[in-house]
Scaffold this active site. Structure first.
Site, short mmCIF file in Angstrom:
data_model
loop_
_atom_site.label_atom_id
_atom_site.label_comp_id
_atom_site.label_asym_id
_atom_site.label_seq_id
_atom_site.Cartn_x
_atom_site.Cartn_y
_atom_site.Cartn_z
CD GLU A 435 -2.95 0.77 -0.17
OE1 GLU A 435 -3.32 -0.36 -0.56
OE2 GLU A 435 -3.18 1.82 -0.81
C1 LIG Z 1 2.59 -9.83 0.66
C2 LIG Z 1 2.33 -8.78 -0.35
C3 LIG Z 1 1.02 -8.47 -0.69
C4 LIG Z 1 0.76 -7.50 -1.66
N1 LIG Z 1 -0.53 -7.27 -2.06
C5 LIG Z 1 -0.75 -6.51 -3.19
C6 LIG Z 1 -2.06 -6.43 -3.76
O1 LIG Z 1 -3.03 -7.01 -3.26
N2 LIG Z 1 -2.20 -5.73 -4.91
C7 LIG Z 1 -1.16 -5.09 -5.50
O2 LIG Z 1 -1.35 -4.48 -6.54
N3 LIG Z 1 0.09 -5.12 -4.97
C8 LIG Z 1 0.32 -5.82 -3.82
N4 LIG Z 1 1.58 -5.89 -3.28
C9 LIG Z 1 2.66 -5.13 -3.90
C10 LIG Z 1 3.15 -3.97 -3.06
O3 LIG Z 1 2.17 -2.97 -3.00
C11 LIG Z 1 4.48 -3.49 -3.68
O4 LIG Z 1 5.44 -4.49 -3.38
C12 LIG Z 1 4.90 -2.14 -3.16
O5 LIG Z 1 4.02 -1.14 -3.63
C13 LIG Z 1 6.33 -1.76 -3.58
O6 LIG Z 1 6.56 -2.01 -4.93
P1 LIG Z 1 7.84 -2.86 -5.37
O7 LIG Z 1 7.83 -4.12 -4.56
O8 LIG Z 1 7.87 -3.01 -6.83
O9 LIG Z 1 9.06 -1.98 -4.90
P2 LIG Z 1 9.77 -0.80 -5.71
O10 LIG Z 1 8.75 0.12 -6.28
O11 LIG Z 1 10.75 -1.39 -6.63
O12 LIG Z 1 10.51 -0.04 -4.53
C14 LIG Z 1 11.67 -0.57 -3.88
C15 LIG Z 1 12.09 0.37 -2.78
O13 LIG Z 1 12.42 1.64 -3.35
C16 LIG Z 1 11.68 2.68 -2.76
N5 LIG Z 1 11.30 3.65 -3.81
C17 LIG Z 1 10.70 3.42 -4.98
N6 LIG Z 1 10.53 4.55 -5.66
C18 LIG Z 1 11.04 5.54 -4.91
C19 LIG Z 1 11.17 6.95 -5.05
N7 LIG Z 1 10.71 7.58 -6.13
N8 LIG Z 1 11.74 7.64 -4.04
C20 LIG Z 1 12.19 7.03 -2.94
N9 LIG Z 1 12.11 5.69 -2.75
C21 LIG Z 1 11.53 4.96 -3.73
C22 LIG Z 1 10.46 2.04 -2.13
O14 LIG Z 1 10.06 2.77 -0.98
C23 LIG Z 1 11.00 0.66 -1.76
O15 LIG Z 1 11.58 0.71 -0.47
C24 LIG Z 1 1.85 -6.81 -2.27
C25 LIG Z 1 3.16 -7.10 -1.90
C26 LIG Z 1 3.41 -8.08 -0.97
C27 LIG Z 1 4.84 -8.41 -0.64
#
Ligand SMILES: Cc1cc2nc3c(=O)[nH]c(=O)nc-3n(C[C@H](O)[C@H](O)[C@H](O)COP(=O)(O)OP(=O)(O)OC[C@H]3O[C@@H](n4cnc5c(N)ncnc54)[C@H](O)[C@@H]3O)c2cc1C
Length: 592
Positions: A435
């Site tokens: 989220e």
């Molecule tokens: C158990 C689980 C349940 C989930 N459920 C859902 C669901 O129901 N539906 C759904 O759609 N998704 C879901 N997700 C996905 C989740 O919302 C994403 O994993 C999350 O939004 C982060 O995206 P990412 O993993 O691609 O990380 P990335 O976007 O690659 O980010 C990696 C890190 O970089 C940081 N970062 C990224 N961009 C920036 C920036 N511009 N400035 C500073 N820091 C930055 C982030 O804070 C993070 O710490 C789920 C994930 C998990 C693990």
């Protein structure tokens, strides 16, 4: 095996003595008298402690299993889901015209806390459905609402949110899932979504996926994204589930915690989808759901911590190790209980003062959401939007920290799965990530929210703190122990905001390097304000000769702990913020 008892008395204290809900003037709140909320919280507490909590460890150890495209949830989940369904819990705060009970969102929030404490992974099946219903009610056509909402409200069908793709999480502009328009007005949805919570399971006869995808003509980045309803089973003319749609779970993710919730890779192979809301305005549709969704995750932060705390407290009272330095306290036993030791007490107080502060903050935010929805109060809407990234980011960070503290009370036994302390830590961890990861919450707060509408909402927050201090500073005890520390912390927050306004204009990195500290600084001020409000309520109860003086004295002592030991963190956060970007950005990417 861990146990859980719903803290109904603490919830009632916030609802009636701190927020004074029946006199708030919000439509629907006048009916929420003590007797009524007592009955609701009592019934919800029983479900949480007697049905959900006993399945928490089962869900963790058994997990979900994918067999021939079907996901089997852990043993006992189906019966528990039936109980939640029969109790009508999902419709508590949803409109009566669709079968709900139409109660305020605040009531749903208080009940939600108990359910999450009982079993976070289980509650996500219902929680995601609730969120999806919100999206359909806000953006769907009358036909879509009639077709989907009643069945989802009753939990015969559940819902999901499909945003994330392998190469796109935070940056949704990179999305590849496509939506091709069809002659009959529907769309063909193709692509892969990952990490989809409750994407496939055996608890409901249909699953209604809300899917973000790119339809032609919308342009680059997030602008081209639209929102679609993609049912697992397409609906027949009579509204019943019919043909299987081309959407399937390709894989279940192996993960650190919330094992009882299925986290799915979802493949959309030309699935039939129906546009919801305006074409190419999918991101906006998602944004309107954001306050509630993020409040729900911020709630998970302290709700899991509450369950962890209860078990750590019981252990600290029971486990005999060492003697109190000030003299033996358990002369008939070979040693004193852990709880006599000052460092264990420090640990427990950190947990307790965070959890109770966070509960008050969350209920207050839920009240503001009701105020904005039921009264059209734009100031409340502005204030809650400002605070939501704080509530989500700060509370999930601190909730995890509290769960680790609870685990620490168990010593080595906390690292062994049998006590359940480890599960709380593992479960709490995800709330910091999904989220919107907490770094992104901080970015939203500093990059967007504090300056929004000319900084009007941030000013409103500062004014509110100032007004509370002014109104109550005639009370010497409250002033010395609560209002003066709050004033100092609030000044730190204003100084940080001022620094961002000046330095951030010249160099955005100067603001963003301090954004995480700012989110925590803000969180402390919010909890400080809540503790000051709770202290005032506790003092009033004691002055009125409340029967349960111990309860109110404990509130005051816990609040004093927060103000004396936790709130001063604001000065460290401010000091870090004022160093700007240089220390953080000194090393270039190649120099690490
Ligand atoms: C158990 C689980 C349940 C989930 N459920 C859902 C669901 O129901 N539906 C759904 O759609 N998704 C879901 N997700 C996905 C989740 O919302 C994403 O994993 C999350 O939004 C982060 O995206 P990412 O993993 O691609 O990380 P990335 O976007 O690659 O980010 C990696 C890190 O970089 C940081 N970062 C990224 N961009 C920036 C920036 N511009 N400035 C500073 N820091 C930055 C982030 O804070 C993070 O710490 C789920 C994930 C998990 C693990």
């Amino acid at each position: 095996m861990p146990t859980y008892t719903a803290p109904a008395k603490d919830a009632q204290f916030v609802l009636h003595e701190v927020l004074d809900i029946t006199n708030s003037g919000i439509p629907g709140y006048a009916d929420l008298d003590r007797e009524f909320t007592d009955a609701v919280l009592d019934a919800a507490g029983k479900v949480a402690s007697e049905i959900l909590a006993p399945l928490n460890a089962v869900g963790d150890t058994e997990g979900c299993h994918l067999e021939n495209g079907v996901v089997r949830t852990p043993k006992g989940f189906k019966a528990a889901f039936e109980a939640v369904k029969e109790g009508g819990w999902n419709g508590l705060d949803l409109p009566e015209e669709y079968g709900g009970q139409g109660l305020p969102y605040l009531v749903g929030t208080a009940v939600g806390e108990f359910f999450v404490s009982g079993n976070m992974a289980f509650n996500m099946y219902q929680g995601l459905t609730h969120g999806a219903i919100g999206a359909i009610l806000t953006h769907g056509t009358a036909e879509q609402k009639a077709a989907y909402v009643p069945k989802m409200l009753s939990l015969e069908w559940t819902g999901t949110m499909n945003l994330t793709e392998p190469h796109c999480g935070t940056d949704l502009g990179l999305m590849r899932t496509k939506a091709e328009p069809q002659a009959d007005g529907s769309y063909r949805i193709s692509g892969q979504k990952i990490f989809i919570s409750a994407g496939e399971h055996d608890l409901a006869e249909n699953i209604i996926h809300l899917v973000l995808a790119k339809a032609p003509g919308g342009g680059e980045g997030t602008k081209g994204i639209s929102l679609f309803i993609v049912p697992k089973f397409l609906l027949n003319a009579d509204g019943a589930p019919g043909a299987r749609n081309a959407v399937a779970c390709g894989k279940l993710e192996e993960k650190m915690g919330i094992h009882g919730n299925s986290t799915c890779v979802m493949n959309f192979d030309g699935a039939t989808g129906f546009l919801i809301g305006d074409l190419h305005k999918g991101m906006r549709a998602m944004f309107t759901m954001m306050n509630e969704a993020r409040l729900g995750v911020g709630l998970q932060g302290y709700a899991v911590a509450e369950a962890a705390y209860q078990n750590a407290l019981a252990y600290a009272r029971d486990r005999l190790q060492g003697r109190a330095v000030t003299g033996v306290e358990n002369p008939s036993g070979p040693a004193d209980p852990l709880i006599v030791h000052p460092d264990i007490r420090r640990n427990l107080m950190e947990q307790k003062s965070f959890i109770e502060g966070a509960r008050a903050f969350t209920y207050w935010a839920a009240e503001l959401i009701d105020r904005s929805h039921r009264l059209g109060d734009e100031a409340a809407e502005g204030l809650v939007s400002l605070m939501i990234p704080v509530l989500k980011g700060f509370q999930t960070d601190k909730g995890f920290e509290a769960a680790v503290n609870a685990q620490q009370v168990f010593g080595g036994h906390g690292y062994i799965e049998e006590t359940g302390a480890s599960q709380f830590v593992r479960d709490a961890r995800i709330a910091m990530i999904y989220e919107g990861a907490n770094g992104v919450q901080a970015l939203d707060l500093v990059g967007r929210k504090i300056g929004q509408d000319g900084g009007k909402h941030a000013m409103a927050f500062f004014d509110l703190v100032k007004a509370f201090i002014k109104e109550n500073e005639g009370d010497a005890a409250l002033k010395a122990q609560f209002l003066d520390p709050l004033k100092t912390a609030s000044k730190d927050l204003q100084a940080a905001a001022m620094f961002f306004a000046q330095a951030g204009l010249k160099n955005p990195n100067a603001a963003l390097a301090g954004s995480y500290d700012f989110m925590h600084l803000f969180g402390h001020v919010c909890l400080g304000l809540m503790w000051a409000r709770m202290a005032r309520a506790a003092q009033a109860a004691l002055a009125a000769g409340a029967a349960d003086a111990g309860f109110y004295e404990a509130k005051l002592a816990t609040g004093r702990f927060y103000m004396a030991r936790q709130l001063p963190s604001t000065s460290l956060h401010l000091a870090r913020i004022l160093t700007g970007a240089d220390p953080v950005m000194a090393l270039g990417p190649d120099a690490f």
